[in-house]
Design an enzyme around this catalytic site. Sequence first.
Site, mmCIF file in Angstrom:
data_model
loop_
_atom_site.group_PDB
_atom_site.id
_atom_site.type_symbol
_atom_site.label_atom_id
_atom_site.label_comp_id
_atom_site.label_asym_id
_atom_site.label_seq_id
_atom_site.Cartn_x
_atom_site.Cartn_y
_atom_site.Cartn_z
ATOM 1 N N HIS A 1 -27.791 5.298 -36.593
ATOM 2 C CA HIS A 1 -27.055 5.374 -37.875
ATOM 3 C C HIS A 1 -25.785 4.515 -37.835
ATOM 4 O O HIS A 1 -24.824 4.803 -38.539
ATOM 5 C CB HIS A 1 -26.672 6.818 -38.217
ATOM 6 C CG HIS A 1 -27.812 7.790 -38.118
ATOM 7 N ND1 HIS A 1 -28.618 8.121 -39.181
ATOM 8 C CD2 HIS A 1 -28.298 8.486 -37.058
ATOM 9 C CE1 HIS A 1 -29.536 8.985 -38.795
ATOM 10 N NE2 HIS A 1 -29.368 9.221 -37.500
ATOM 11 N N SER B 1 -14.153 -22.060 -42.683
ATOM 12 C CA SER B 1 -13.980 -21.797 -44.111
ATOM 13 C C SER B 1 -13.171 -22.934 -44.718
ATOM 14 O O SER B 1 -12.315 -23.510 -44.059
ATOM 15 C CB SER B 1 -13.244 -20.475 -44.304
ATOM 16 O OG SER B 1 -12.585 -20.454 -45.549
ATOM 17 N N LYS C 1 -10.723 -18.684 -40.177
ATOM 18 C CA LYS C 1 -12.106 -18.210 -40.171
ATOM 19 C C LYS C 1 -13.035 -18.982 -39.237
ATOM 20 O O LYS C 1 -12.949 -20.193 -39.100
ATOM 21 C CB LYS C 1 -12.706 -18.294 -41.593
ATOM 22 C CG LYS C 1 -12.196 -17.265 -42.543
ATOM 23 C CD LYS C 1 -12.552 -15.827 -42.175
ATOM 24 C CE LYS C 1 -13.999 -15.499 -42.413
ATOM 25 N NZ LYS C 1 -14.323 -15.434 -43.845
ATOM 26 N N GLU D 1 -26.352 -15.627 -40.271
ATOM 27 C CA GLU D 1 -26.511 -15.223 -41.676
ATOM 28 C C GLU D 1 -27.702 -15.926 -42.329
ATOM 29 O O GLU D 1 -28.421 -15.341 -43.135
ATOM 30 C CB GLU D 1 -25.237 -15.528 -42.454
ATOM 31 C CG GLU D 1 -24.093 -14.609 -42.071
ATOM 32 C CD GLU D 1 -22.783 -15.070 -42.679
ATOM 33 O OE1 GLU D 1 -22.421 -14.592 -43.752
ATOM 34 O OE2 GLU D 1 -22.123 -15.936 -42.069
ATOM 35 N N GLN E 1 -55.088 -23.661 -54.141
ATOM 36 C CA GLN E 1 -54.267 -24.808 -53.743
ATOM 37 C C GLN E 1 -52.807 -24.373 -53.520
ATOM 38 O O GLN E 1 -52.047 -25.062 -52.841
ATOM 39 C CB GLN E 1 -54.342 -25.882 -54.842
ATOM 40 C CG GLN E 1 -53.537 -27.123 -54.566
ATOM 41 C CD GLN E 1 -53.913 -28.259 -55.513
ATOM 42 O OE1 GLN E 1 -54.937 -28.909 -55.324
ATOM 43 N NE2 GLN E 1 -53.110 -28.457 -56.540
HETATM 44 N N1 ARG Z 1 -56.379 -29.951 -53.257
HETATM 45 C C1 ARG Z 1 -57.347 -28.891 -53.238
HETATM 46 C C2 ARG Z 1 -56.745 -27.675 -52.541
HETATM 47 O O1 ARG Z 1 -55.741 -27.840 -51.929
HETATM 48 C C3 ARG Z 1 -58.556 -29.335 -52.499
HETATM 49 C C4 ARG Z 1 -59.811 -28.652 -52.883
HETATM 50 C C5 ARG Z 1 -60.211 -29.072 -54.225
HETATM 51 N N2 ARG Z 1 -61.505 -28.599 -54.580
HETATM 52 C C6 ARG Z 1 -61.917 -28.676 -55.822
HETATM 53 N N3 ARG Z 1 -63.077 -28.192 -56.050
HETATM 54 N N4 ARG Z 1 -61.182 -29.131 -56.780
HETATM 55 O O2 ARG Z 1 -57.255 -26.576 -52.633
#
Ligand code: ARG
Length: 460
Positions: free
Chosen positions: A156, A277, A283, A290, A322
């Site tokens: 604590h 600082s 400081k 941090e 993606q």
């Molecule tokens: N740039 C795409 C990704 O990072 C690659 C795969 C794309 N596939 C597709 N069917 N459009 O996921």
Amino acid sequence: MAKLWSGRFSSDPDRLTDELNASIFFDKRMYREDIEGSLAHAEMLARQGIISDADFASISAGLESVLADIERGAFEFKLADEDIHMAVESELTRRIGDAGKRLHTARSRNDQVAADFRLYCKRELAAVRGLELALLGTLCALAAEHTETVMPGYTHLQRAQPATLAHHLMAYANMLRRDVTRLDDCLRRMDFSPLGSGAFAGTTYPIDRAFTAEKLGFAGYTENSADGVSDRDYALELLSCLAILMTHLSRFAEEVILWCSLEFKFITLSDAFSTGSSIMPQKKNPDIAELVRGKTGRVYGSLVALLTTMKALPLAYNKDMQEDKEQVFDALDTVKKVLPAFTAMIETMTVNRGAMRAAASGGFINATDCADWLVSRGLAFRDAYTVVGKLVAKCQSEDRTLETLTLAEYREAHALFDENVYAAIDLGACVTRRNSAGGPAPEEVAKQIASVRRFLEEYE
Ligand code: ARG
């Protein structure tokens, strides 16, 4: 410029589409993995008689030349190329002609990106692991110097029981050792090649998935082609590992911040790992610690972001996926920047033994030991606890410590007290006697250090 997939389209994509759709400016960092994957795939196609040996030879020379150009910064990444996979393939075809157009036989970008990303994650995981081992080594070295450096342990955030700096450091060492083994566990499940999954339903060509998996250094290949392209568990697991690792660092960072305050003065950070600082001349701020604490939120954010992206996605590949890369890249970049700085900060800090000992002397952290001593004289623990509690209250009201009470005062509290109580509540003795397995007694902590050092020897 016409897209590789432009066949069924009558117009080029709008620029707004390109800008949203393209991943090239962040996934270009997977160029090595992409080319390596293509080399393995092309070799497999040739071995299986799907392309000719001559095509393979020219594909492989072409890919090597693209790789060399990227490495020396002579490759222009263009928005229109969409992603690293298409950038490499179109450049290859520009350089070698028709053979380049055969590279994508029996392959989809879906299994390609999944393979590239796994390879990338595997490599980066190894790098993080190495940095963590270095921090573990630093902790062991520092702990070895401080097995007798008494400091108060807290619960604590109130002074609680006597411990040593070494014991405290080895608590963190145990967390970091788990981080390393957690990465190893993560790697075991990540280590399967999705290449050959095609778009998701495999292929009619007589491919050899075991060959590409082995060539790329995977332990095996994924068993189901739909899972192969739609699984991002490895990225989620890696992010979880990084998030937990950052939790540990942030707890440690928080203590460093407290310890270098004037209120604690347990440590002094090196000037090289502190900042000043702009307005307050006196400081010296623990900015590294941090930022470690602060950046933890960022890594958690990446984990939650990818979990949320993956939630409820139907099989198999969806473009949502993606979004996986920037989160993983950012978390890896963060952890790889944080770990060496944190290690160097710990390595260069000065420990103020005197301040630690003074803090350990002032907070009744030997009260449990005093009660335990009464127990050794035959009193039940709960009764001993009450007796010592009253003595502590008396000391507090008179601004004194247990060490300064006279024997008469002790005996007034309970007849079982004799002069041996003073040795029992001596701080050094209190620590030495806490020799239960895992405890702070110097000989016990020495075992803990030896255990982590054995781990380092086996793992480095
Ligand atoms: N740039 C795409 C990704 O990072 C690659 C795969 C794309 N596939 C597709 N069917 N459009 O996921």
